[in-house]
Design an enzyme around this catalytic site. Structure first.
Site, PDB file in Angstrom:
ATOM      1  N   LYS A   1      -5.103  45.966  43.782  1.00 40.67           N
ATOM      2  CA  LYS A   1      -5.164  44.873  42.813  1.00 40.67           C
ATOM      3  C   LYS A   1      -5.541  43.553  43.514  1.00 40.67           C
ATOM      4  O   LYS A   1      -5.692  43.517  44.725  1.00 40.67           O
ATOM      5  CB  LYS A   1      -3.834  44.765  42.073  1.00 40.67           C
ATOM      6  CG  LYS A   1      -3.561  45.984  41.160  1.00 40.67           C
ATOM      7  CD  LYS A   1      -4.372  45.947  39.877  1.00 40.67           C
ATOM      8  CE  LYS A   1      -4.546  47.240  39.116  1.00 40.67           C
ATOM      9  NZ  LYS A   1      -3.396  48.050  38.811  1.00 40.67           N
TER      10      LYS A   1
HETATM   11  C1  PLP Z   1      -2.670  49.043  37.900  1.00 38.07           C
HETATM   12  C2  PLP Z   1      -2.415  48.972  36.442  1.00 38.07           C
HETATM   13  C3  PLP Z   1      -1.146  49.196  35.896  1.00 38.07           C
HETATM   14  C4  PLP Z   1       0.028  49.740  36.661  1.00 38.07           C
HETATM   15  O1  PLP Z   1       0.333  49.111  37.797  1.00 38.07           O
HETATM   16  P1  PLP Z   1       0.958  49.967  39.027  1.00 38.07           P
HETATM   17  O2  PLP Z   1       1.393  48.890  39.947  1.00 38.07           O
HETATM   18  O3  PLP Z   1      -0.140  50.796  39.571  1.00 38.07           O
HETATM   19  O4  PLP Z   1       2.088  50.757  38.492  1.00 38.07           O
HETATM   20  C5  PLP Z   1      -0.973  48.993  34.543  1.00 38.07           C
HETATM   21  N1  PLP Z   1      -1.989  48.616  33.751  1.00 38.07           N
HETATM   22  C6  PLP Z   1      -3.225  48.441  34.225  1.00 38.07           C
HETATM   23  C7  PLP Z   1      -4.304  48.003  33.296  1.00 38.07           C
HETATM   24  C8  PLP Z   1      -3.486  48.613  35.585  1.00 38.07           C
HETATM   25  O5  PLP Z   1      -4.728  48.455  36.056  1.00 38.07           O
END
Ligand code: PLP
Length: 384
Positions: free
Chosen positions: A188
């Site tokens: 991210k």
């Molecule tokens: C990455 C993501 C999540 C979940 O986050 P994690 O930290 O991987 O559990 C939820 N929604 C979206 C749109 C994402 O891209």
């Protein structure tokens, strides 16, 4: 040939040093490092009213946010189908049911008309997803929610560092709104290894989530921040082991320091380069966005459905990794709704291709990707 990866964790010596410092302390759990990360995130978002609670994943952030606003069996949540399955799993983890909604063709974002169409007395919340970091119509959703006395939760997993213009002023996502959830997983906009955060100005929600992340042990967060454990305590709710560790927070703090001057301009420059190079190609469509205000997490493009898989193959043969964000959730067995007609999301699913985007890519890598994409389409034209 070096593989051009679609996404990548960008960590270096700063992160390694910080992690080593925590390891040397001999305390890896939730303590002062998490507390510091929360307060630095709060400063970053820049609103005195909005507080941050860190947890171990973005999915946990969503689940706890939805639990804390009171969702349970029998409740429904309006949610766009074009999102990662994490969004849907977080809803069903509370016992509530997702109502899949279609998205807008130009943005991939939740279609407001779907909200009006699918609203019913069981709906207790709208779960917005800031797909590909873009945000639109926020005032409309908040106004709708107010009129119907329901909550708004924002899945801002893609939107760390993004801004939104509201009443003529640019505000950071995370400095206004009802309840927001961020993800700091490995790829991210910033990472803490894995990780996530809930941001809200609602003191009841904040207090509840602070407990819920630690098995609902009341006031355990305060004790841990003071370096203590809770031996005498009370529990009222179903809680979870969803807290963030100091080890994770150490990585997150480094990443936050690098974000504004390093990750943010890099991500924006890459997205803008893709548009410059490929924006004129009649076979390629970009979603509407605004690189002045957002920090792009992914770079999806749309190509004719009949060519998408072959283009993907061509890029793979050239050591370029791509993705598809996302398979619509209403097409998954668990969330399949026979009555659901979500034609836009289904069409997008057949056309979508995500190109490489992460801060370790060089301009020459992006040019290489664009050259291979253009080469594919010129061959297509000549083979006709
Ligand atoms: C990455 C993501 C999540 C979940 O986050 P994690 O930290 O991987 O559990 C939820 N929604 C979206 C749109 C994402 O891209």
């Amino acid at each position: 040939m070096n593989l051009v990866r679609v996404s990548k964790s960008c960590v270096g010596s700063d992160e390694i040093t910080s992690v080593a410092t925590v390891l040397n302390r001999g305390f890896l759990g939730m303590g002062s490092e998490v507390q510091a990360f929360e307060s630095e995130l709060q400063d970053y978002f820049g609103s005195v009213d909005y507080k941050v609670v860190c947890v171990n994943t973005g999915t946990a952030a969503l689940q706890l946010a939805l639990q804390a606003i009171g969702l349970g069996p029998g409740d429904e949540v309006l949610v766009p189908t074009l999102t990662y399955v994490a969004t849907f799993q977080a809803i069903t983890a509370t016992g509530a049911s997702p109502i899949s909604c279609d998205v807008k063709e130009e943005t991939g974002l939740l279609d407001p008309e779907e909200i009006t169409r699918k609203m019913n007395p069981r709906v207790k919340a709208i779960l917005l997803v800031h797909y590909a970091s873009y945000v639109e119509n926020l005032e409309w959703y908040y106004d709708f929610a107010k009129r119907h006395q329901i909550r708004v939760v924002e899945d801002a997993a893609h939107a760390f560092g993004c801004e939104y213009e509201i009443s003529g002023r640019r505000k950071k996502i995370g400095s206004f709104g009802d309840v927001l959830c961020f993800s700091f997983d490995g790829i991210k906009n910033i990472t803490s290894g894995e990780g996530g955060a809930i941001v809200t100005s609602d003191p009841k929600i904040l207090d509840l989530i602070r407990d819920l992340r630690l098995l609902a042990v009341e006031k355990d967060s305060d004790n841990r921040y003071a370096g203590k454990r809770s031996w005498e305590f009370e529990v009222h709710h179903q809680g979870w082991r969803y807290h963030m560790s100091d080890l994770m927070a150490a990585i997150g703090r480094c990443q936050l320091k690098r974000f504004e001057h390093e990750f943010k301009p890099k991500r924006c420059a890459i997205a803008s380069h893709y548009r410059q190079r490929l924006g004129h190609n009649p076979r390629i469509q970009f979603f509407r966005t605004d690189l002045e205000t957002i920090v792009p997490h992914i770079q999806p493009i749309r190509v004719p459905a009949s060519m998408r898989d072959r283009l993907r193959q061509h890029l793979q043969e050239n050591a370029i990794e791509t993705g598809v964000h996302y398979k619509p959730n209403h097409l998954l067995k668990r969330y399949y709704q026979s009555a659901a007609q979500l034609p836009v999301a289904e069409r997008l699913y057949s056309e979508l291709l995500t190109l490489p985007l992460h801060p370790n890519l060089q301009t020459s890598d992006i040019d290489f990707v664009c050259d291979r994409v253009e080469e594919f389409f010129s061959k297509e034209v000549h083979s006709r």
